[in-house]
Design an enzyme around this catalytic site. Structure first.
Site, PDB file in Angstrom:
ATOM      1  N   ASN A   2      26.143 -23.787 -27.318  1.00 57.68           N
ATOM      2  CA  ASN A   2      27.597 -23.876 -27.377  1.00 57.68           C
ATOM      3  C   ASN A   2      28.225 -22.645 -26.718  1.00 57.68           C
ATOM      4  OD1 ASN A   2      27.164 -26.219 -28.805  1.00 57.68           O
ATOM      5  ND2 ASN A   2      27.304 -25.212 -30.796  1.00 57.68           N
ATOM      6  N   HIS A  22      24.204 -21.094 -22.650  1.00 60.11           N
ATOM      7  CA  HIS A  22      25.068 -21.724 -21.654  1.00 60.11           C
ATOM      8  C   HIS A  22      26.302 -20.880 -21.351  1.00 60.11           C
ATOM      9  CE1 HIS A  22      23.261 -26.023 -22.420  1.00 60.11           C
ATOM     10  NE2 HIS A  22      22.416 -25.183 -21.875  1.00 60.11           N
TER      11      HIS A  22
END
Ligand SMILES: [Zn+2]
Length: 254
Positions: A104, A121
């Site tokens: 996330n 990410h």
């Protein structure tokens, strides 16, 4: 045989010292944050999310994609960590080390109190210039600029969110550390991820391969669930607080 009970999961984790928590979109969804794969609301519904999450899409129409990110910044700013995020943060009181490895980008684990978070990410709270020659910027750093998207204060190039878009490599340092810890942990708790997007999905497999206890929490069984030591069916916000409660009774002197 997979034992689908929180008690069994707590028993399996009780002697662990080093814990990795691997999280995905399901954890954020409970805070009202939609993923690229979920249907978007309102005017954004008619656009292809892939257009918003590739370098090609960004270069085709930077102002449009930036506006979409500003829309998302607003959603995240108005969101709160949910009981799942908070229970994950509380695990730090129970084990020698707890590292959250997340797919996330919203920063909600940190806001819930987790102190060691690896963002595989990237982060939507951090910005870099197009070729990442300069980075570490915050939104506030562009407050005086009229340009949308803003320009790099150093080289004048376009600013981009420091997130991993489709087709881009995961940040090397974060991935290396995530792999190292996954191979060395005693227990891994997987929450809200189907575990199908590689290379991130390799981390739970790494933990299993290295002999760690693997607890998978997911409303629907995924490809990973059948390989888990224990699969707990349900949402992170419901299950993880129960698990923490159960672990407390086992690990704290009565
Ligand atoms: Zn620059």
């Amino acid at each position: 045989m997979v034992q689908n009970s929180v008690e069994a999961a707590a028993r399996a984790m009780a002697r662990a010292r080093h814990v990795v928590v691997f999280t995905g979109a399901g954890v954020s969804r409970e805070s009202g944050i939609a993923t690229f794969r979920d249907a978007e609301e309102g005017i954004w519904r008619k656009y292809d999310p892939m257009e918003m999450a590739t370098l090609e899409g960004y270069l085709r129409d930077p102002a449009f994609v930036w506006a979409w990110y500003e829309h998302r910044f607003g959603i995240v700013a108005g969101a709160e960590p949910n009981p799942g995020h908070r229970a994950i943060a509380e695990l730090e009181q129970l084990f020698d080390s707890v590292t959250v490895v997340t797919q996330n980008i919203d920063g909600l684990h940190q806001r819930a109190g987790s102190t060691d978070v690896i963002e595989l990410h990237g982060s939507m709270h951090r910005f870099a210039c197009l070729h990442r020659e300069h980075g570490g910027f915050r939104l506030a750093d562009f407050a005086g600029q009229e340009d949308r998207p803003p320009r790099c204060p150093v080289c004048g190039d376009l600013i981009r969110p420091d997130v991993v878009w489709f087709g881009e490599a995961l940040p090397r340092e974060e991935l290396d550390r995530g792999q190292r810890l996954s191979a060395a942990c005693d227990a891994m708790l997987v929450v809200g991820t189907s575990g199908i997007v590689f290379p991130a999905a390799a981390l739970p497999l790494q933990a299993i391969h290295s002999g760690a206890t693997l607890i998978d929490v997911n409303p629907e069984p995924s490809a990973l669930s059948s390989q888990a030591t224990i699969y707990l069916k349900g949402r992170g916000g419901d299950i993880v607080p129960q698990l923490v409660e159960e672990l407390r009774t086992r690990r704290e002197p009565g």
